[in-house]
Design an enzyme around this catalytic site. Structure first.
Site, PDB file in Angstrom:
ATOM      1  N   LYS A  74       0.825  -1.204   0.000  1.00  7.76           N
ATOM      2  CA  LYS A  74       0.000   0.000   0.000  1.00  7.76           C
ATOM      3  C   LYS A  74       0.858   1.253   0.000  1.00  7.76           C
ATOM      4  O   LYS A  74       2.042   1.228   0.314  1.00  7.76           O
ATOM      5  CB  LYS A  74      -0.948  -0.003   1.202  1.00  7.76           C
ATOM      6  CG  LYS A  74      -2.011  -1.083   1.141  1.00  7.76           C
ATOM      7  CD  LYS A  74      -2.902  -0.951  -0.098  1.00  7.76           C
ATOM      8  CE  LYS A  74      -3.787   0.287  -0.059  1.00  7.76           C
ATOM      9  NZ  LYS A  74      -4.655   0.382  -1.264  1.00  7.76           N
ATOM     10  N   TYR A  93       1.126  -0.053  -4.702  1.00  7.09           N
ATOM     11  CA  TYR A  93      -0.119   0.629  -5.044  1.00  7.09           C
ATOM     12  C   TYR A  93      -0.039   2.056  -4.521  1.00  7.09           C
ATOM     13  O   TYR A  93       0.375   2.290  -3.380  1.00  7.09           O
ATOM     14  CB  TYR A  93      -1.325  -0.068  -4.394  1.00  7.09           C
ATOM     15  CG  TYR A  93      -1.700  -1.388  -5.030  1.00  7.09           C
ATOM     16  CD1 TYR A  93      -2.181  -1.447  -6.328  1.00  7.09           C
ATOM     17  CD2 TYR A  93      -1.586  -2.579  -4.321  1.00  7.09           C
ATOM     18  CE1 TYR A  93      -2.528  -2.658  -6.921  1.00  7.09           C
ATOM     19  CE2 TYR A  93      -1.925  -3.799  -4.900  1.00  7.09           C
ATOM     20  CZ  TYR A  93      -2.403  -3.822  -6.200  1.00  7.09           C
ATOM     21  OH  TYR A  93      -2.741  -5.021  -6.786  1.00  7.09           O
ATOM     22  N   GLU A 117      -1.227  -0.127  -9.890  1.00 10.10           N
ATOM     23  CA  GLU A 117      -2.558  -0.029 -10.500  1.00 10.10           C
ATOM     24  C   GLU A 117      -2.559   0.631 -11.869  1.00 10.10           C
ATOM     25  O   GLU A 117      -3.569   0.583 -12.581  1.00 10.10           O
ATOM     26  CB  GLU A 117      -3.544   0.691  -9.569  1.00 10.10           C
ATOM     27  CG  GLU A 117      -3.375   2.196  -9.467  1.00 10.10           C
ATOM     28  CD  GLU A 117      -2.350   2.604  -8.431  1.00 10.10           C
ATOM     29  OE1 GLU A 117      -2.217   3.818  -8.202  1.00 10.10           O
ATOM     30  OE2 GLU A 117      -1.683   1.718  -7.845  1.00 10.10           O
ATOM     31  N   VAL A 178     -13.545  -6.579 -13.743  1.00 13.79           N
ATOM     32  CA  VAL A 178     -13.083  -7.727 -12.962  1.00 13.79           C
ATOM     33  C   VAL A 178     -13.778  -7.789 -11.611  1.00 13.79           C
ATOM     34  O   VAL A 178     -14.292  -8.842 -11.201  1.00 13.79           O
ATOM     35  CB  VAL A 178     -11.556  -7.673 -12.775  1.00 13.79           C
ATOM     36  CG1 VAL A 178     -11.092  -8.810 -11.861  1.00 13.79           C
ATOM     37  CG2 VAL A 178     -10.846  -7.761 -14.117  1.00 13.79           C
ATOM     38  N   ARG A 203     -18.787  -5.285 -23.173  1.00 14.22           N
ATOM     39  CA  ARG A 203     -18.585  -5.993 -21.905  1.00 14.22           C
ATOM     40  C   ARG A 203     -19.883  -6.662 -21.461  1.00 14.22           C
ATOM     41  O   ARG A 203     -19.865  -7.798 -20.966  1.00 14.22           O
ATOM     42  CB  ARG A 203     -18.095  -5.030 -20.817  1.00 14.22           C
ATOM     43  CG  ARG A 203     -17.795  -5.690 -19.478  1.00 14.22           C
ATOM     44  CD  ARG A 203     -16.601  -6.634 -19.582  1.00 14.22           C
ATOM     45  NE  ARG A 203     -16.370  -7.342 -18.325  1.00 14.22           N
ATOM     46  CZ  ARG A 203     -15.371  -8.183 -18.115  1.00 14.22           C
ATOM     47  NH1 ARG A 203     -14.499  -8.426 -19.083  1.00 14.22           N
ATOM     48  NH2 ARG A 203     -15.215  -8.798 -16.958  1.00 14.22           N
ATOM     49  N   VAL A 239     -16.570   0.493 -10.029  1.00 12.24           N
ATOM     50  CA  VAL A 239     -16.243   1.357 -11.162  1.00 12.24           C
ATOM     51  C   VAL A 239     -14.758   1.700 -11.139  1.00 12.24           C
ATOM     52  O   VAL A 239     -14.220   2.069 -10.095  1.00 12.24           O
ATOM     53  CB  VAL A 239     -17.076   2.655 -11.106  1.00 12.24           C
ATOM     54  CG1 VAL A 239     -16.705   3.592 -12.241  1.00 12.24           C
ATOM     55  CG2 VAL A 239     -18.566   2.320 -11.150  1.00 12.24           C
ATOM     56  N   LEU A 240     -14.113   1.598 -12.281  1.00 11.30           N
ATOM     57  CA  LEU A 240     -12.691   1.928 -12.368  1.00 11.30           C
ATOM     58  C   LEU A 240     -12.394   2.683 -13.651  1.00 11.30           C
ATOM     59  O   LEU A 240     -12.753   2.246 -14.740  1.00 11.30           O
ATOM     60  CB  LEU A 240     -11.823   0.660 -12.336  1.00 11.30           C
ATOM     61  CG  LEU A 240     -10.328   0.880 -12.593  1.00 11.30           C
ATOM     62  CD1 LEU A 240      -9.698   1.638 -11.423  1.00 11.30           C
ATOM     63  CD2 LEU A 240      -9.607  -0.420 -12.854  1.00 11.30           C
ATOM     64  N   ASN A 300      -8.433  -1.272   1.605  1.00  6.45           N
ATOM     65  CA  ASN A 300      -7.490  -2.395   1.426  1.00  6.45           C
ATOM     66  C   ASN A 300      -8.171  -3.709   1.808  1.00  6.45           C
ATOM     67  O   ASN A 300      -7.701  -4.469   2.637  1.00  6.45           O
ATOM     68  CB  ASN A 300      -6.213  -2.178   2.249  1.00  6.45           C
ATOM     69  CG  ASN A 300      -6.473  -2.006   3.741  1.00  6.45           C
ATOM     70  OD1 ASN A 300      -7.461  -1.395   4.139  1.00  6.45           O
ATOM     71  ND2 ASN A 300      -5.587  -2.521   4.576  1.00  6.45           N
ATOM     72  N   MET A 301      -9.276  -3.980   1.152  1.00  7.87           N
ATOM     73  CA  MET A 301     -10.056  -5.169   1.444  1.00  7.87           C
ATOM     74  C   MET A 301      -9.246  -6.465   1.386  1.00  7.87           C
ATOM     75  O   MET A 301      -9.359  -7.316   2.267  1.00  7.87           O
ATOM     76  CB  MET A 301     -11.265  -5.263   0.504  1.00  7.87           C
ATOM     77  CG  MET A 301     -12.314  -4.194   0.744  1.00  7.87           C
ATOM     78  SD  MET A 301     -13.602  -4.197  -0.522  1.00  7.87           S
ATOM     79  CE  MET A 301     -14.331  -5.814  -0.259  1.00  7.87           C
TER      80      MET A 301
END
Length: 363
Positions: A74, A93, A117, A178, A203, A239-240, A300-301
């Site tokens: 992180k 990241y 990322e 994803v 998609r 969403v990304l 940070n799941m």
């Protein structure tokens, strides 16, 4: 090259930048690796395993951050800013679009910062170092969402799978990438009703081949979002936009119209989130209630499952780490995908997407 692996300082972040097996690969080709004491303990990797892999175990973060390259999971926290060094390679990241302070600090100190990322391979949004954690985060989003739907956790008391004679819970997923795809797989496994919204028609067509009629697929626009969000028991933000802040798709006014006790999990929180009422939380205090809705915003799941996620991350990052160790910053000249990961170099903000977020920091 001398490589440092610090112990993560983010709340309950139990992943570690390099596993013992990755360290062994690096040391066998002649690189030096220093690992902070107990850096891998919570992921199931002992100091002794790192020693056997050829690493040097050091007691202080200062010793780790004095290395030519630092590999972690992180972004550096404020307490680590003092360790950042000019010319040093930082591979981790970063999510700078949602963190102006860190962006400014990296520019000021002259660190060469490469973000997992934004490493991007040729093709549409092929993000090889984000994908493994997106898979895990998508699966965890439903797991955590189901937990916080329990009445004792503040939720409305809905069992996602329902039972004979009682309808299942409804899971609405904003984004069919994803994260959204993996979330749908788990939700379907729990026998929930699932809807996915996405702006990419191609998609959606792919998702139809994957899920058939088991998932309702909708084009994402404000009208459809408003209709489905109101009825969601579990809303997942997936969403990304690589390198940029996530767009706000769900307003406070719409959150007010959700069922009391419904749950909102926004996986995009580390990029700002796509829900107006959501702000980052932590594994220690993962949820809060606002407008009657349970909000989960842990950025940070995957840190909740560090044994799995550390190995999954290393499977993808190690080839890039090896290339950086062998060639240093020159690795960016021979690997276009890695070059796209560069966010800050020589006191300059260089990533186009992050430049768009902070145009005043571009020189």
């Amino acid at each position: 090259m001398q490589i440092g692996v610090p112990k993560e300082t983010k709340d309950q972040e139990f992943r570690v930048g390099l596993s013992p097996s990755s360290v062994r690969v690096l040391t066998e080709i002649g690189h030096g690796v220093s690992v902070e004491t107990n850096a891998g303990n919570n992921a199931g990797f002992t100091d002794e395993e790192y020693r056997k892999a050829g690493a040097k175990i050091v007691n202080t973060p200062e010793s780790i951050w004095n290395q030519e390259m630092v590999v972690k999971v992180k972004e550096p926290l404020i307490t680590e800013y003092k360790f950042l060094q000019k010319g040093q390679l930082l591979f981790t990241y970063l999510h700078l679009a949602a963190d102006r302070k860190l962006t400014e600090q990296l520019i000021d100190c002259g660190t060469n910062a490469i973000a997992y990322e934004t490493v991007e391979q040729p093709g549409a949004n092929r993000l090889p170092l984000l994908t493994p954690m997106s898979i895990i985060a998508g699966r965890l989003a439903v797991q955590f969402g189901a937990r916080f739907l329990e009445r004792q956790q503040g939720g409305r008391g809905v069992l996602l799978g329902g039972v004979p004679g009682v309808k299942p819970g409804k899971v609405v997923i904003l984004g069919g990438g994803v994260v959204g795809t993996e979330a749908a797989k788990i939700a379907l496994g729990m026998r929930a009703t699932v809807q996915i919204l996405d702006v990419n028609v191609e998609r959606l067509s792919y998702l139809e081949t994957l899920f058939g009629s088991r998932v309702e697929l909708l084009y994402s626009n404000s009208a459809h979002i408003e209709t489905v969000v109101k009825e969601a028991d579990l809303l997942i933000g997936a969403v990304l936009i690589p390198g940029r802040k996530a767009p706000i798709l769900v307003s406070r006014q719409l959150v007010k119209q959700m069922h009391p006790g419904s749950v909102l999990v926004d996986v995009a929180v580390d990029q700002g989130g796509c829900v107006e009422t959501l702000h980052p939380t932590s594994h220690t205090n993962p949820v809060y209630i606002e407008e009657g809705v349970v909000h989960y915003g842990v950025p940070n799941m995957p840190g909740a499952v560090p044994w799995t996620s550390t190995q999954a991350l290393n499977n993808s990052t190690l080839p890039y780490v090896v290339q950086l160790a062998n060639l240093g910053i020159k690795a960016l000249d021979v690997n276009p995908a890695l070059a796209k990961g560069l966010n800050v170099q020589n006191h300059r903000l260089v990533h186009p997407a992050v430049q768009g977020v902070f145009p005043d920091l571009v020189n």
